[in-house]
Scaffold this active site. Structure first.
Site, PDB file in Angstrom:
ATOM      1  N   GLY A 126       0.762  -1.374   0.059  1.00 36.47           N
ATOM      2  CA  GLY A 126      -0.079  -0.039   0.052  1.00 36.47           C
ATOM      3  C   GLY A 126       0.963   1.175   0.014  1.00 36.47           C
ATOM      4  N   ASP A 141       3.228   4.220   0.422  1.00 40.95           N
ATOM      5  CA  ASP A 141       4.626   4.297   1.293  1.00 40.95           C
ATOM      6  C   ASP A 141       4.301   5.359   2.372  1.00 40.95           C
ATOM      7  OD1 ASP A 141       7.042   5.491   1.996  1.00 40.95           O
ATOM      8  OD2 ASP A 141       7.950   4.536   0.139  1.00 40.95           O
ATOM      9  N   LEU A 142       4.370   5.000   3.659  1.00 40.35           N
ATOM     10  CA  LEU A 142       3.819   5.800   4.657  1.00 40.35           C
ATOM     11  C   LEU A 142       5.091   6.866   4.882  1.00 40.35           C
ATOM     12  CD1 LEU A 142       2.493   3.101   7.265  1.00 40.35           C
ATOM     13  CD2 LEU A 142       1.215   4.687   5.727  1.00 40.35           C
ATOM     14  N   HIS A 153      -6.977   5.609  -8.187  1.00 34.71           N
ATOM     15  CA  HIS A 153      -8.304   5.044  -8.981  1.00 34.71           C
ATOM     16  C   HIS A 153      -7.994   4.791 -10.449  1.00 34.71           C
ATOM     17  CE1 HIS A 153     -10.971   7.334  -5.815  1.00 34.71           C
ATOM     18  NE2 HIS A 153      -9.898   6.522  -5.196  1.00 34.71           N
ATOM     19  N   ASP A 166      -9.405   1.765   1.203  1.00 37.83           N
ATOM     20  CA  ASP A 166      -9.849   2.589  -0.024  1.00 37.83           C
ATOM     21  C   ASP A 166      -9.092   1.906  -1.264  1.00 37.83           C
ATOM     22  OD1 ASP A 166      -6.725   2.861  -0.196  1.00 37.83           O
ATOM     23  OD2 ASP A 166      -6.953   4.884   0.785  1.00 37.83           O
TER      24      ASP A 166
HETATM   25  O1  T3D Z   1      -1.895   8.500   0.885  1.00 42.03           O
HETATM   26  C1  T3D Z   1      -2.787   8.154   0.265  1.00 42.03           C
HETATM   27  O2  T3D Z   1      -3.226   8.414  -0.893  1.00 42.03           O
HETATM   28  C2  T3D Z   1      -3.802   7.266   0.949  1.00 42.03           C
HETATM   29  C3  T3D Z   1      -3.790   5.860   0.793  1.00 42.03           C
HETATM   30  C4  T3D Z   1      -3.800   4.955   1.677  1.00 42.03           C
HETATM   31  C5  T3D Z   1      -3.748   3.627   1.310  1.00 42.03           C
HETATM   32  C6  T3D Z   1      -3.072   2.669   1.993  1.00 42.03           C
HETATM   33  O3  T3D Z   1      -2.222   1.794   1.574  1.00 42.03           O
HETATM   34  S1  T3D Z   1      -2.756   2.790   3.721  1.00 42.03           S
HETATM   35  C7  T3D Z   1      -1.959   1.515   4.402  1.00 42.03           C
HETATM   36  C8  T3D Z   1      -0.404   1.669   4.171  1.00 42.03           C
HETATM   37  N1  T3D Z   1       0.297   0.309   4.349  1.00 42.03           N
HETATM   38  C9  T3D Z   1       0.551   0.102   5.730  1.00 42.03           C
HETATM   39  O4  T3D Z   1       0.032   0.526   6.697  1.00 42.03           O
HETATM   40  C10 T3D Z   1       1.241  -1.186   5.833  1.00 42.03           C
HETATM   41  C11 T3D Z   1       2.422  -0.954   6.638  1.00 42.03           C
HETATM   42  N2  T3D Z   1       3.374  -2.360   6.778  1.00 42.03           N
HETATM   43  C12 T3D Z   1       3.072  -3.238   7.620  1.00 42.03           C
HETATM   44  O5  T3D Z   1       1.764  -3.326   8.373  1.00 42.03           O
HETATM   45  C13 T3D Z   1       3.970  -4.396   7.616  1.00 42.03           C
HETATM   46  O6  T3D Z   1       5.199  -3.996   6.741  1.00 42.03           O
HETATM   47  C14 T3D Z   1       3.703  -5.602   7.076  1.00 42.03           C
HETATM   48  C15 T3D Z   1       2.690  -6.380   7.933  1.00 42.03           C
HETATM   49  C16 T3D Z   1       2.919  -5.390   5.619  1.00 42.03           C
HETATM   50  C17 T3D Z   1       4.801  -6.775   6.789  1.00 42.03           C
HETATM   51  O7  T3D Z   1       5.469  -6.822   7.889  1.00 42.03           O
HETATM   52  P1  T3D Z   1       6.845  -7.796   7.725  1.00 42.03           P
HETATM   53  O8  T3D Z   1       7.325  -7.772   9.250  1.00 42.03           O
HETATM   54  O9  T3D Z   1       6.815  -8.771   7.058  1.00 42.03           O
HETATM   55  O10 T3D Z   1       7.809  -6.582   7.056  1.00 42.03           O
HETATM   56  P2  T3D Z   1       8.453  -5.125   7.700  1.00 42.03           P
HETATM   57  O11 T3D Z   1       9.693  -5.443   8.437  1.00 42.03           O
HETATM   58  O12 T3D Z   1       7.412  -4.348   8.547  1.00 42.03           O
HETATM   59  O13 T3D Z   1       8.713  -4.323   6.473  1.00 42.03           O
HETATM   60  C18 T3D Z   1       9.950  -4.292   5.632  1.00 42.03           C
HETATM   61  C19 T3D Z   1      10.524  -2.966   5.324  1.00 42.03           C
HETATM   62  O14 T3D Z   1       9.346  -2.438   4.528  1.00 42.03           O
HETATM   63  C20 T3D Z   1      10.735  -2.257   6.427  1.00 42.03           C
HETATM   64  O15 T3D Z   1      11.643  -1.090   6.302  1.00 42.03           O
HETATM   65  P3  T3D Z   1      12.984  -1.460   7.061  1.00 42.03           P
HETATM   66  O16 T3D Z   1      12.887  -1.338   8.439  1.00 42.03           O
HETATM   67  O17 T3D Z   1      13.640  -2.947   6.601  1.00 42.03           O
HETATM   68  O18 T3D Z   1      13.854  -0.388   6.547  1.00 42.03           O
HETATM   69  C21 T3D Z   1       9.435  -1.508   6.548  1.00 42.03           C
HETATM   70  O19 T3D Z   1       9.570  -0.053   7.325  1.00 42.03           O
HETATM   71  C22 T3D Z   1       8.849  -1.145   5.240  1.00 42.03           C
HETATM   72  N3  T3D Z   1       7.632  -0.963   4.875  1.00 42.03           N
HETATM   73  C23 T3D Z   1       6.635  -1.820   5.101  1.00 42.03           C
HETATM   74  N4  T3D Z   1       5.560  -1.215   4.624  1.00 42.03           N
HETATM   75  C24 T3D Z   1       5.622   0.125   4.437  1.00 42.03           C
HETATM   76  C25 T3D Z   1       6.961   0.332   4.307  1.00 42.03           C
HETATM   77  N5  T3D Z   1       7.631   1.361   4.347  1.00 42.03           N
HETATM   78  C26 T3D Z   1       6.897   2.294   3.628  1.00 42.03           C
HETATM   79  N6  T3D Z   1       5.674   2.311   3.488  1.00 42.03           N
HETATM   80  C27 T3D Z   1       4.983   0.889   3.989  1.00 42.03           C
HETATM   81  N7  T3D Z   1       3.610   0.864   3.735  1.00 42.03           N
END
Ligand code: T3D
Length: 256
Positions: A61, A63-64, A83, A138
C-alpha cells in the site's frame, strides 16, 4: 531503477512492482509506472496479464514515509493516482492475475483484489492495514473484498487489521490457489499461458459480464449477455471453436 518492470512471454505481459526495500509500497513514481504498464497491457498481442512484486513483498500500500513527508489532500491523491490504475485493471478486456508473492497490505491488498484471479505463495500474507493506522479501506478495498468475502466477513476482517495467512485466504475464497513459494512463478506462468491461449475476446466479455452482476436486474443481465453473445459470434475465435469441434481437433485461438 524502474519502479515497475514489464516483460513479455508470448501473449503474457508480466508487470513487476519494483520497490523491494519497502515491500513495493506505492509512491508517485510507482503509480505512474504502473499506469504505463497497464497501458502497455492494452496491446492486442497481450492476452493475459500477471502482476507480482519484486523481492519478498507483493505490495504494502501507500509508502508511509511519503505520507508523513507530503500528506497533501488524500482524496485528490486517491483520485489522481490510485483510482485510474484500479479502473484500468477492470477496463482491460483480458484476464489480470495477481501472483501474491508476499505481504499484500492496505492499498496493495485492494489492488490484488481488483485483479481477476489471485494465486498466492504459501508464505504470502494479507493485511487490511488501513485500520491499523486509523484509515478506512480505499482503492476499491470495500468494493472488491465485500464481493469476494461477503459484506459481513469483509467488515469483520477489515476492522480487525488481522494478518491473514495464505491458507486462511484460500479457505475464505480470497485466493483461488496457494503454492509453495518457490513454485509460484512456474505455476503462475502455466496459468497465465493457458488463459492467454483462450478466446481472449470471449474471456474479456465474460469479465465485463461478471462486473455487472451486482448492479443489474436479471432482465438487464440477460440483455447484456445477449448483446455480448452476439458480439462473440462475430469473432474469428468463435468460428475456429465451432470448426475445431466439428473437425474433432483442438482449437487454435488467436484472440481475434
Ligand atoms: O496517501 C494516500 O493516498 C492514502 C492511501 C492509503 C492507502 C494505504 O495503503 S494505507 C495502508 C499503508 N500500509 C500499511 O500501513 C502497511 C504497513 N506495513 C506493515 O504493516 C508491515 O510492513 C507488513 C505487515 C505489511 C509486513 O510486515 P513484515 O514484518 O513482513 O515487514 P516489515 O519489517 O514491517 O517491512 C519491511 C520493510 O518495509 C521495513 O523497512 P526497513 O525497516 O527494512 O527499513 C518497513 O518499514 C518497510 N515498509 C513496510 N510497509 C511500508 C514500508 N515502508 C513504507 N511504507 C509502507 N507502507
Amino acid at each position: 531503477m524502474a519502479e515497475v518492470e514489464t516483460s513479455r512471454d508470448s501473449g503474457v505481459l508480466t508487470i513487476t512492482l519494483n520497490r523491494p526495500d519497502v515491500l513495493n509500497a506505492f509512491n508517485r513514481a510507482m503509480h505512474d509506472a504502473l499506469a504505463a504498464a497497464l497501458k502497455e497491457a492494452k496491446d492486442a498481442e497481450v492476452r493475459a496479464v500477471v502482476v507480482t512484486g519484486a523481492g519478498r513483498g507483493f505490495c504494502v500500500g501507500q509508502d508511509l514515509t511519503e505520507f508523513r513527508e507530503a500528506p497533501g489532500d488524500i482524496a485528490d491523491r486517491l483520485r489522481s493516482s490510485y483510482h485510474p490504475n484500479v479502473a484500468a485493471v477492470r477496463a482491460l478486456e483480458k484476464p489480470v492475475l495477481a501472483a501474491v508473492n508476499g505481504p499484500a497490505a492496505g492499498a496493495g491488498l485492494s489492488f490484488a483484489c481488483a485483479c481477476d484471479i489471485r494465486i498466492a505463495a504459501d508464505n504470502a500474507t494479507f493485511v487490511p492495514a488501513f485500520v491499523n493506522i486509523g484509515l478506512v479501506p480505499d482503492s476499491g478495498g470495500t468494493f472488491f473484498i465485500a464481493r469476494l468475502l461477503g459484506p459481513a466477513r469483509a467488515f469483520e476482517w477489515m476492522t480487525s487489521g488481522r494478518r491473514l495467512t495464505a491458507a486462511e485466504a484460500h479457505a475464505w475464497g480470497l485466493v483461488s490457489d496457494v503454492v509453495e513459494a518457490d513454485r509460484l512463478a512456474e505455476r503462475t506462468a502455466e496459468l497465465a499461458a493457458s488463459l492467454a491461449a483462450m478466446p481472449t475476446r470471449a474471456v474479456g466479455m465474460t469479465k465485463r459480464l461478471f462486473d455487472r452482476v451486482s448492479d443489474h436486474t436479471v432482465e438487464e443481465q440477460l440483455e447484456l449477455e445477449a448483446q455480448l453473445q452476439s458480439a462473440a459470434t462475430q469473432t474469428e475465435d468463435f468460428r475456429e471453436g465451432v470448426a475445431a469441434f466439428l473437425e474433432k481437433r483442438e482449437p487454435k485461438f488467436t484472440g481475434n
